[in-house]
Design a protein around this motif. Structure first.
Motif, PDB file in Angstrom:
ATOM      1  N   ARG A  35       0.658  -0.883  -0.058  1.00  0.00           N
ATOM      2  CA  ARG A  35      -0.182  -0.033   0.040  1.00  0.00           C
ATOM      3  C   ARG A  35       0.781   1.227  -0.058  1.00  0.00           C
ATOM      4  N   PRO A  36       0.416   2.283  -0.960  1.00  0.00           N
ATOM      5  CA  PRO A  36       1.367   3.343  -0.834  1.00  0.00           C
ATOM      6  C   PRO A  36       1.150   4.038   0.285  1.00  0.00           C
ATOM      7  N   VAL A  37       1.884   4.901   0.890  1.00  0.00           N
ATOM      8  CA  VAL A  37       1.876   5.842   1.894  1.00  0.00           C
ATOM      9  C   VAL A  37       2.351   7.282   1.462  1.00  0.00           C
ATOM     10  N   TYR A  52       2.382   8.917 -13.750  1.00  0.00           N
ATOM     11  CA  TYR A  52       2.963   7.486 -14.010  1.00  0.00           C
ATOM     12  C   TYR A  52       1.940   6.499 -13.448  1.00  0.00           C
ATOM     13  N   CYS A  53       0.813   6.793 -12.488  1.00  0.00           N
ATOM     14  CA  CYS A  53       0.205   5.747 -11.832  1.00  0.00           C
ATOM     15  C   CYS A  53      -0.696   5.171 -13.129  1.00  0.00           C
ATOM     16  N   PRO A  54      -0.522   3.926 -13.302  1.00  0.00           N
ATOM     17  CA  PRO A  54      -1.534   3.302 -14.427  1.00  0.00           C
ATOM     18  C   PRO A  54      -2.846   2.900 -14.150  1.00  0.00           C
ATOM     19  N   ASP A  55      -3.300   3.257 -13.016  1.00  0.00           N
ATOM     20  CA  ASP A  55      -4.622   3.144 -12.399  1.00  0.00           C
ATOM     21  C   ASP A  55      -5.200   4.269 -12.074  1.00  0.00           C
ATOM     22  N   SER A  56      -4.773   5.386 -12.362  1.00  0.00           N
ATOM     23  CA  SER A  56      -5.383   6.987 -12.126  1.00  0.00           C
ATOM     24  C   SER A  56      -5.904   6.801 -10.672  1.00  0.00           C
ATOM     25  N   SER A  57      -5.042   6.497  -9.989  1.00  0.00           N
ATOM     26  CA  SER A  57      -5.413   6.366  -8.231  1.00  0.00           C
ATOM     27  C   SER A  57      -4.738   7.398  -7.657  1.00  0.00           C
ATOM     28  N   ILE A  58      -4.222   8.435  -8.337  1.00  0.00           N
ATOM     29  CA  ILE A  58      -3.569   9.567  -7.442  1.00  0.00           C
ATOM     30  C   ILE A  58      -4.833  10.733  -7.801  1.00  0.00           C
ATOM     31  N   ILE A  59      -5.514  10.976  -6.632  1.00  0.00           N
ATOM     32  CA  ILE A  59      -6.502  11.978  -6.590  1.00  0.00           C
ATOM     33  C   ILE A  59      -5.997  13.325  -6.668  1.00  0.00           C
ATOM     34  N   ALA A  67      -4.947  12.613  -2.577  1.00  0.00           N
ATOM     35  CA  ALA A  67      -5.251  11.482  -1.731  1.00  0.00           C
ATOM     36  C   ALA A  67      -4.876  10.246  -2.755  1.00  0.00           C
ATOM     37  N   PHE A  68      -4.759   9.205  -2.406  1.00  0.00           N
ATOM     38  CA  PHE A  68      -4.623   7.836  -3.069  1.00  0.00           C
ATOM     39  C   PHE A  68      -6.459   7.422  -3.174  1.00  0.00           C
ATOM     40  N   ASP A  69      -6.558   6.861  -4.438  1.00  0.00           N
ATOM     41  CA  ASP A  69      -7.881   6.230  -4.632  1.00  0.00           C
ATOM     42  C   ASP A  69      -7.516   4.754  -4.184  1.00  0.00           C
ATOM     43  N   HIS A  72      -9.104   1.711  -6.209  1.00  0.00           N
ATOM     44  CA  HIS A  72      -8.663   1.190  -7.156  1.00  0.00           C
ATOM     45  C   HIS A  72      -7.019   1.084  -7.491  1.00  0.00           C
ATOM     46  N   CYS A  73      -6.241   1.525  -6.470  1.00  0.00           N
ATOM     47  CA  CYS A  73      -4.865   1.374  -6.397  1.00  0.00           C
ATOM     48  C   CYS A  73      -4.452   0.068  -6.263  1.00  0.00           C
ATOM     49  N   LYS A  74      -3.697  -0.409  -7.160  1.00  0.00           N
ATOM     50  CA  LYS A  74      -3.301  -1.747  -6.972  1.00  0.00           C
ATOM     51  C   LYS A  74      -2.072  -2.228  -6.320  1.00  0.00           C
ATOM     52  N   GLY A  75      -1.401  -1.099  -5.796  1.00  0.00           N
ATOM     53  CA  GLY A  75      -0.145  -1.377  -5.149  1.00  0.00           C
ATOM     54  C   GLY A  75       0.952  -1.668  -5.791  1.00  0.00           C
ATOM     55  N   CYS A  76       1.206  -1.140  -6.936  1.00  0.00           N
ATOM     56  CA  CYS A  76       2.240  -1.515  -7.739  1.00  0.00           C
ATOM     57  C   CYS A  76       3.528  -0.596  -7.443  1.00  0.00           C
ATOM     58  N   GLY A  77       3.408   0.377  -6.982  1.00  0.00           N
ATOM     59  CA  GLY A  77       4.560   0.928  -6.378  1.00  0.00           C
ATOM     60  C   GLY A  77       5.330   1.758  -7.303  1.00  0.00           C
ATOM     61  N   ILE A  78       4.625   2.256  -8.438  1.00  0.00           N
ATOM     62  CA  ILE A  78       5.253   2.998  -9.326  1.00  0.00           C
ATOM     63  C   ILE A  78       5.281   4.426  -9.007  1.00  0.00           C
ATOM     64  N   CYS A  79       4.323   4.940  -8.242  1.00  0.00           N
ATOM     65  CA  CYS A  79       4.355   6.312  -7.637  1.00  0.00           C
ATOM     66  C   CYS A  79       5.490   6.386  -6.615  1.00  0.00           C
ATOM     67  N   ALA A  80       5.783   5.350  -5.764  1.00  0.00           N
ATOM     68  CA  ALA A  80       6.790   5.442  -4.877  1.00  0.00           C
ATOM     69  C   ALA A  80       8.224   5.559  -5.584  1.00  0.00           C
ATOM     70  N   GLN A 101       5.930   6.190   0.102  1.00  0.00           N
ATOM     71  CA  GLN A 101       6.731   4.727   0.668  1.00  0.00           C
ATOM     72  C   GLN A 101       5.740   3.791   0.517  1.00  0.00           C
ATOM     73  N   MET A 102       6.135   2.557   0.308  1.00  0.00           N
ATOM     74  CA  MET A 102       5.055   1.301   0.261  1.00  0.00           C
ATOM     75  C   MET A 102       5.266   0.453   1.605  1.00  0.00           C
ATOM     76  N   VAL A 103       4.147   0.216   2.092  1.00  0.00           N
ATOM     77  CA  VAL A 103       4.094  -0.751   3.457  1.00  0.00           C
ATOM     78  C   VAL A 103       3.203  -1.824   3.087  1.00  0.00           C
TER      79      VAL A 103
HETATM   80  S1  SF4 Z   1       0.899   2.089  -6.118  1.00  0.00           S
HETATM   81 FE1  SF4 Z   1       0.491   1.889  -8.063  1.00  0.00          FE
HETATM   82  S2  SF4 Z   1      -1.664   1.965  -8.498  1.00  0.00           S
HETATM   83 FE2  SF4 Z   1      -1.259   2.638  -6.478  1.00  0.00          FE
HETATM   84  S3  SF4 Z   1      -1.208   4.924  -6.447  1.00  0.00           S
HETATM   85 FE3  SF4 Z   1       0.964   4.201  -6.699  1.00  0.00          FE
HETATM   86  S4  SF4 Z   1       1.188   4.079  -8.936  1.00  0.00           S
HETATM   87 FE4  SF4 Z   1      -1.050   4.223  -8.843  1.00  0.00          FE
END
Ligand code: SF4
Ligand code: SF4
Lengths: 107, 397
Positions: A35-37, A52-59, A67-69, A72-80, A101-103
């Motif tokens: 989960r991104p924090v 970069y978010c592939p799921d449009s989950s940065i609001i 905020a993160f959505d 729909h955020c799949k936790g890929c970590g690209i944002c981090a 950061q990812m937790v």
């Molecule tokens: S972890 Fe992936 S899906 Fe979730 S907000 Fe970051 S880039 Fe988007």
């Protein structure tokens, strides 16, 4: 859309979807294991994570990170990975590193 | 009133002629022996303005079936044709066409799958596709290939089904063999098939729709259940359409073609062109006093299990001839045999059933082979013992 959990007799033939944009109703965030924090105080609102978010989950509102959505955020970590802003002590993790950061999801 | 013209046509040209009269919206195809004559002839009809069809010359069979899926999802009446390795190359999309419930009609000119490379007839291609969710009709003659293709349009588009249909004919034997047959008037065919109005169409921009969407463990199962339900309704539609076709052609179609079955104690089951040789042999054997009959299934998918049970009641020994091997199945048997066995077992029938693999890669089958089969069946009824569950006809042992 068929009602949630339609039986085989009720569900749309061949899985056809009659509503445009209805994929938003599908909560892909349920797959997430990481989960991104975010640390708002040190965020520069550069919007790289949003790009970069592939799921449009940065609001974002008015050019500012909101905020993160998590539905729909799949936790890929690209944002981090792409976030260029650094913190000494992260608001959520307490660790030195990036603003995102990812937790573990269960933590 | 039935108005038809007698013509000399081979099976491939008969199929092309049916397609010309059907006049589909889209036909996407790639040439492959022995199917080439179908799309080549059809493309001539396109060039000569005899059809309104959008002909898509594609770069492979995978692309051909993909284009068919797209065109059918757009609401078109869509056809294609293929054989053997072409069908194998389509594989992924063959399943998708059925699962998306698109009533595509495909002519298949049966040919052996490689390797070794062989262009002649056997049923390994379409039998390999038997689990793909398509209705399968097998034709004995050019006439049947023509008639089945026309009926296939009505079957596929039936609102209870919306399933694609494959119409088979034997490569070279039927496909390239000239035969006297009857061609209906264009208007009779067009009245019979009617116009097709797809219930759902990608081009209906007032009702936007998604085809082939992501379908997870929470819904995929339900959609598969729907698909198998549609297949279970197909037999009735096939029979109804076959009867109705009889009214415009004088040739009604059912599930089987039964010959000398009424008082038969022995029976031979075989698909497609080999039924012709089998019928002649059964006639000769009957003249010698052997109580033998022939059952030629026209429909393999859906499998007419109950109909087989009914047709074989009272028969003591049955020989099922398969023109393909289900590799690794019980004793390396063929698919038709396995399905017949399953049907009889489920119905509690104790009929002795044996399997003969024949004709692979275009190997000929002759009347003496049927005489051998009849003699084996007589042995089985006399001794009550099956010496060999699966045997080979015309193989150098
Ligand atoms: S972890 Fe992936 S899906 Fe979730 S907000 Fe970051 S880039 Fe988007
Ligand atoms: S990439 Fe980092 S700094 Fe830039 S907006 Fe996203 S969280 Fe803020």
């Amino acid at each position: 859309m068929p009602k949630q959990k339609a039986t085989w007799k009720e569900t749309n033939i061949a899985g056809l979807v009659f509503e445009p944009g209805s994929s938003a109703e599908y909560h892909t965030g349920t797959w997430r294991t990481l989960r991104p924090v975010h640390d708002m105080e040190h965020c520069t609102h550069c919007m790289l994570c949003w790009v970069y978010c592939p799921d449009s989950s940065i609001i974002v509102e008015d050019g500012r990170w909101m905020a993160f959505d998590y539905d729909h955020c799949k936790g890929c970590g690209i944002c981090a990975s792409v976030c260029p802003a650094k913190v000494k002590v992260h608001e959520h993790t307490g660790k030195e590193g990036k603003v995102i950061q990812m937790v573990l999801e269960q933590d | 009133m039935v108005v038809s013209t007698k013509m000399a046509l081979d099976g491939a040209h008969a199929a092309a002629r049916a397609m010309q009269q059907i006049n589909p919206d889209v036909l996407a195809a790639y040439p492959i022996t022995p199917q080439t004559a179908i799309v080549q002839t059809f493309s001539q009809y396109v060039a000569d303005g005899e059809v309104d069809t959008e002909f898509i010359a594609v770069e492979s069979e995978h692309a051909a079936m993909s284009a068919c899926v797209g065109a059918a999802a757009a609401g078109g009446r869509v056809m294609t044709a293929t054989a053997a390795n072409g069908l194998a190359l389509m594989w992924e999309i063959v399943y998708i066409a059925a699962s998306m419930r698109l009533p595509i009609v495909m002519a298949v000119v049966n040919r052996a799958l490689s390797a070794p490379l062989n262009i002649h007839c056997d049923h390994s291609d379409s039998m390999g596709a038997r689990e793909a969710g398509w209705i399968q009709l097998y034709s004995e003659t050019a006439q049947e290939a023509y008639d089945n293709l026309i009926q296939a349009v009505r079957i596929a588009e039936h609102p209870d089904l919306l399933l694609p249909v494959m119409v088979m004919q034997d490569g070279f034997i039927t496909g390239h063999g000239l035969e006297r047959m009857e061609v209906l008037e264009d208007s009779a065919v067009r009245d019979f098939i009617g116009t097709y109005k797809a219930k759902y169409s990608l081009l209906d921009i007032d009702h936007p729709i998604t085809f082939g969407a992501w379908d997870m463990y929470d819904y995929y199962f339900e959609h598969k259940r729907q698909q198998t339900d549609a297949m279970s309704k197909a037999m009735k539609v096939i029979v109804d359409v076959g009867e109705e076709f009889g009214k415009i052609s004088g040739r009604s179609y059912g599930i089987f073609d039964a010959y000398a079955m009424d008082d038969a104690e022995l029976a031979i089951i075989v698909l497609s062109s080999t039924a012709g040789t089998a019928r002649t042999s059964v006639k000769e054997l009957r003249a010698e006093g052997v109580k033998i009959g022939l059952l030629k299934p026209r429909v393999f998918r859906p499998f007419p299990a109950q109909e087989f049970v009914d047709a074989l009641k009272g028969v003591k020994a049955v020989a099922v001839l398969d023109r393909s091997i289900s590799f690794g199945a019980m004793d390396g048997a063929g698919p038709l045999f396995l399905e017949v066995c399953a049907a009889l077992f489920a119905a509690g029938l104790k009929t002795k059933v044996v399997n003969y693999i024949y004709g692979l890669g275009g190997r000929d089958i002759f009347p003496q082979h049927f005489a051998q089969v009849a003699s084996d069946l007589q042995d089985i009824t006399a001794t009550g013992k099956v010496k060999s569950l699966v045997s080979y006809l015309g193989l150098r042992e």
